[in-house]
Design a protein around this motif. Structure first.
Motif, mmCIF file in Angstrom:
data_model
loop_
_atom_site.group_PDB
_atom_site.id
_atom_site.type_symbol
_atom_site.label_atom_id
_atom_site.label_comp_id
_atom_site.label_asym_id
_atom_site.label_seq_id
_atom_site.Cartn_x
_atom_site.Cartn_y
_atom_site.Cartn_z
ATOM 1 N N ILE A 182 31.667 51.515 33.486
ATOM 2 C CA ILE A 182 32.015 50.586 34.568
ATOM 3 C C ILE A 182 32.396 51.350 35.846
ATOM 4 O O ILE A 182 33.077 50.817 36.723
ATOM 5 N N ASP A 183 31.932 52.593 35.953
ATOM 6 C CA ASP A 183 32.246 53.400 37.142
ATOM 7 C C ASP A 183 31.619 52.841 38.413
ATOM 8 O O ASP A 183 32.032 53.192 39.527
ATOM 9 N N HIS A 184 30.604 51.981 38.244
ATOM 10 C CA HIS A 184 29.935 51.417 39.413
ATOM 11 C C HIS A 184 30.751 50.296 40.070
ATOM 12 O O HIS A 184 30.426 49.869 41.184
ATOM 13 N N LEU A 185 31.800 49.808 39.427
ATOM 14 C CA LEU A 185 32.632 48.753 40.001
ATOM 15 C C LEU A 185 33.497 49.310 41.126
ATOM 16 O O LEU A 185 34.038 50.409 41.012
ATOM 17 N N LYS A 186 33.635 48.536 42.187
ATOM 18 C CA LYS A 186 34.401 48.976 43.354
ATOM 19 C C LYS A 186 35.655 48.106 43.516
ATOM 20 O O LYS A 186 35.640 46.914 43.204
ATOM 21 N N PRO A 187 36.740 48.681 44.035
ATOM 22 C CA PRO A 187 37.963 47.891 44.252
ATOM 23 C C PRO A 187 37.802 46.931 45.422
ATOM 24 O O PRO A 187 37.005 47.152 46.326
ATOM 25 N N ILE A 188 38.592 45.852 45.386
ATOM 26 C CA ILE A 188 38.629 44.886 46.485
ATOM 27 C C ILE A 188 39.636 45.361 47.532
ATOM 28 O O ILE A 188 40.666 45.942 47.207
ATOM 29 N N LYS A 241 38.186 37.827 38.214
ATOM 30 C CA LYS A 241 37.420 38.336 37.073
ATOM 31 C C LYS A 241 38.366 38.440 35.864
ATOM 32 O O LYS A 241 39.514 38.011 35.909
ATOM 33 N N TYR A 242 37.845 39.054 34.805
ATOM 34 C CA TYR A 242 38.636 39.400 33.628
ATOM 35 C C TYR A 242 39.481 38.231 33.127
ATOM 36 O O TYR A 242 38.971 37.144 32.889
ATOM 37 N N GLU A 243 40.800 38.452 32.999
ATOM 38 C CA GLU A 243 41.645 37.474 32.313
ATOM 39 C C GLU A 243 41.696 36.122 33.021
ATOM 40 O O GLU A 243 41.571 35.066 32.377
ATOM 41 N N PHE A 289 40.301 41.817 39.702
ATOM 42 C CA PHE A 289 39.285 41.774 40.754
ATOM 43 C C PHE A 289 38.501 43.080 40.829
ATOM 44 O O PHE A 289 39.046 44.157 40.565
ATOM 45 N N TYR A 290 37.244 42.975 41.188
ATOM 46 C CA TYR A 290 36.412 44.136 41.519
ATOM 47 C C TYR A 290 35.223 43.645 42.334
ATOM 48 O O TYR A 290 34.908 42.448 42.358
ATOM 49 N N ASP A 291 34.579 44.562 42.993
ATOM 50 C CA ASP A 291 33.369 44.268 43.755
ATOM 51 C C ASP A 291 32.194 44.849 42.984
ATOM 52 O O ASP A 291 32.282 45.979 42.475
ATOM 53 N N ALA A 292 31.106 44.096 42.868
ATOM 54 C CA ALA A 292 29.980 44.553 42.053
ATOM 55 C C ALA A 292 28.667 43.997 42.599
ATOM 56 O O ALA A 292 28.651 43.089 43.440
ATOM 57 N N LYS A 293 27.576 44.547 42.106
ATOM 58 C CA LYS A 293 26.241 44.063 42.455
ATOM 59 C C LYS A 293 25.766 43.080 41.383
ATOM 60 O O LYS A 293 26.103 43.230 40.209
#
Length: 437
Positions: A182-188, A241-243, A289-293
Motif C-alpha cells: 500500500i506504499d502507493h497511497l498518499k496522505p490527505i 476509508k477503512y473503519e 483517509f488516504y488519496d489514491a488512484k
C-alpha cells in the motif's frame, strides 16, 4: 454495456467526492475502445489490450493520473492497474492474461482471515485467492481465444474492486493482520482533514437539533430521512476509508435489509453511531483517509429510467409531508434524494456531474471551506444564477453530438428558494433524453 465517455470540462474538482472515479477518461476513449474491438477480431492480441488499457486511463486537469501503466515487449505486454488500496500487476501474451494483487504475507497466523478468503473464492466469478512463497494474493487467469473488450472488462473490474475491498475490510476486521503493498497511497492534506472533521461535528449537531423539532409522535420516518441523509452526506462529501467507511456501509445495509427490527430501533442504532463519530478524536479520524488512484467505478451503470422512478417516488413523499404540514423535514428529503442516488446507483457522467452540482449548491458552506466558488449564498438565500446556468451548459454540451435530444435546462429552473430550486432540478433531471438518434 453502455460506454458513455467523459470529455474535458472547464470546472475541475480539486478533491475526491463519493466512491466513483473523480476524473475524466480520455476524449478518445470510445475510439480506443473500438480499435481494441477491431484488433481482437483480427487476433492482434497485444495491440488489442494496449488500446483497451489506454481507454481506461483517466485524467485530472488534462494530465494523466497514471491509474494504468503499460510496458510493451516483443511478445508480451506488462501492465499495472491501481484501484484504491489495490495495485494489480499483470501481463498479457497472445495466449492468455495473468494478473494478481497482494493482500498480506503468507505467514499470517490469522485463521479467521484465511477462512474468510476461502469463502470469498466461492463468491467471486473470475478471480480467486491463492498463496505463493511469500504472499496471499488475489489472482486472475484468462485465455485469449475468443476475447473482446467487454469480455476482459468485467474480469479486470472484479479483481480490482475486490482486491481493494478486501484490503480495506482486512484492515478493519482483522486488526492484527498487516495489509501489504500500500506504499502507493498518499496522505490527505492536513487542512482538508481539519475542514472535514469540523464539518462532521457541525452536521451532527445540526442533525440533533433538527430531530428535536420533530413532533413527539409518529416521527420515525422523518428521523430515518435525517439520519440516512447524514450518513450519505458523510460518505459522499468527507469520503472516509477503512473503519468509518466499513461501519457506514454496514449501518446502511442493516437499515435497508434487516426486516426483523423496527424503524425506531434502526434509527436509534444510526443515531448512536453518529454520536460516536462525533466523539472521535482528530487523530483517530485522520487514520481513516488516504488519496489514491482509481480505474473502475464500484457500481454498475443504472438505466436512466431507474433514476426517474426513484426521483418521482421521492417527490411524491415530499408532497405527502407537505400536505400533512411536516415542513421541517422537506429540505432534508430534497438533499437526501441526490445523495441517495450518488450512493446507490452507477450514474452516467452527465447525471453524476449534474447531481454533484446540486449537492454543491445544497452544501455551499462546506464547498466554500474547500475554496470552491459560491453558487448559492446560504446566509442571503441567493443563487449565482448565471454561474449555475453556465455550469449546466458546460456539463451537457459535450454530449449533444451523441444525444441529439439532450438539452441544457438552466433557464427552466426555479430560483425562488432552495426547496423550489431542488424540486425543479429533479424534474429537469427526469426529462433528460439519452436517446441516441
Amino acid at each position: 454495456m453502455s460506454w458513455l465517455n467523459f470529455f474535458e470540462t472547464k470546472t475541475e474538482l480539486k478533491h475526491s467526492f463519493g466512491r466513483g472515479i473523480n476524473a475524466n477518461l480520455s476524449k478518445d476513449e470510445e475510439e480506443l475502445f473500438n480499435k481494441s474491438y477491431e484488433a481482437f477480431e483480427k487476433k492482434d492480441i497485444l495491440n488489442a489490450y494496449e488500446y483497451f488499457f489506454k481507454s481506461l486511463e483517466n485524467y485530472s486537469n488534462n494530465t494523466s493520473n497514471h491509474n494504468i501503466t503499460i510496458n510493451r515487449e516483443i511478445d508480451k505486454l506488462n501492465f499495472e492497474i491501481f484501484q484504491g488500496t489495490a495495485r494489480i500487476n499483470g501481463y498479457v501474451t497472445k495466449e492468455h492474461l495473468y494478473a494478481d494483487s497482494i493482500l498480506t504475507k503468507k505467514s499470517t497466523k490469522n485463521v479467521a482471515l484465511k477462512r474468510y478468503l476461502l469463502e470469498r473464492n466461492y463468491q467471486l466469478t473470475y478471480a480467486s485467492y491463492f498463496s505463493d512463497d511469500e504472499y496471499i494474493k488475489l489472482k486472475l487467469f484468462h485465455d485469449n481465444i475468443t476475447m473482446t473488450p467487454q469480455k476482459i472488462f468485467f474480469p479486470l473490474r472484479e479483481i480490482a474492486l475486490n482486491a481493494d475491498f478486501d484490503k480495506e475490510y482486512t484492515r478493519y476486521e482483522f486488526s492484527d493482520v498487516t495489509v501489504e503493498d500500500i506504499d502507493h497511497l498518499k496522505p490527505i492534506d492536513k487542512n482538508e482533514l481539519q475542514i472535514k472533521y469540523d464539518h462532521l461535528h457541525i452536521w451532527i449537531d445540526e442533525m440533533t437539533d433538527k430531530i428535536s423539532t420533530y413532533p413527539s409522535n409518529d416521527n420515525s420516518g422523518m428521523q430515518s430521512f435525517t439520519l440516512l441523509y447524514l450518513l450519505f452526506k458523510i460518505d459522499y462529501l468527507i469520503v472516509p476509508k477503512y473503519e468509518i467507511y466499513q461501519k457506514i456501509s454496514k449501518k446502511v445495509q442493516e437499515y435497508f435489509n434487516n426486516e426483523s427490527s423496527t424503524i425506531e430501533a434502526k434509527n436509534e442504532e444510526l443515531k448512536n453511531y453518529l454520536l460516536k463519530l462525533k466523539d472521535m478524536s482528530i487523530e483517530e479520524f485522520s487514520t481513516n483517509f488516504y488519496d489514491a488512484k482509481y480505474t473502475f467505478n464500484p457500481s454498475e451503470k443504472a438505466p436512466h429510467e431507474d433514476i426517474e422512478i426513484f426521483i418521482t417516488e421521492s417527490l411524491a413523499k415530499i408532497r405527502w409531508y407537505k400536505n400533512n404540514r411536516y415542513n421541517q423535514v422537506i429540505p432534508i428529503i430534497y438533499k437526501y434524494i441526490g445523495l441517495y442516488l450518488l450512493y446507490n446507483y452507477g450514474l452516467n457522467p452527465v447525471t453524476k456531474r449534474l447531481l454533484h452540482t446540486l449537492v454543491e449548491i445544497q452544501n455551499q458552506n462546506f464547498f466554500n471551506a474547500l475554496e470552491y466558488a459560491t453558487l448559492y449564498d446560504e446566509d442571503n438565500s441567493s443563487f449565482s444564477k448565471k454561474a449555475i446556468i453556465a455550469r449546466i451548459e458546460e456539463i451537457i454540451a459535450p454530449y449533444q453530438t451523441r444525444f441529439k435530444s439532450l438539452k441544457p435546462f438552466g433557464n427552466e429552473l426555479n430560483f425562488s428558494s432552495l426547496n423550489e430550486f431542488s424540486n425543479s432540478f429533479y424534474l429537469q433531471l427526469n426529462n433528460l433524453n439519452f436517446e441516441e438518434i
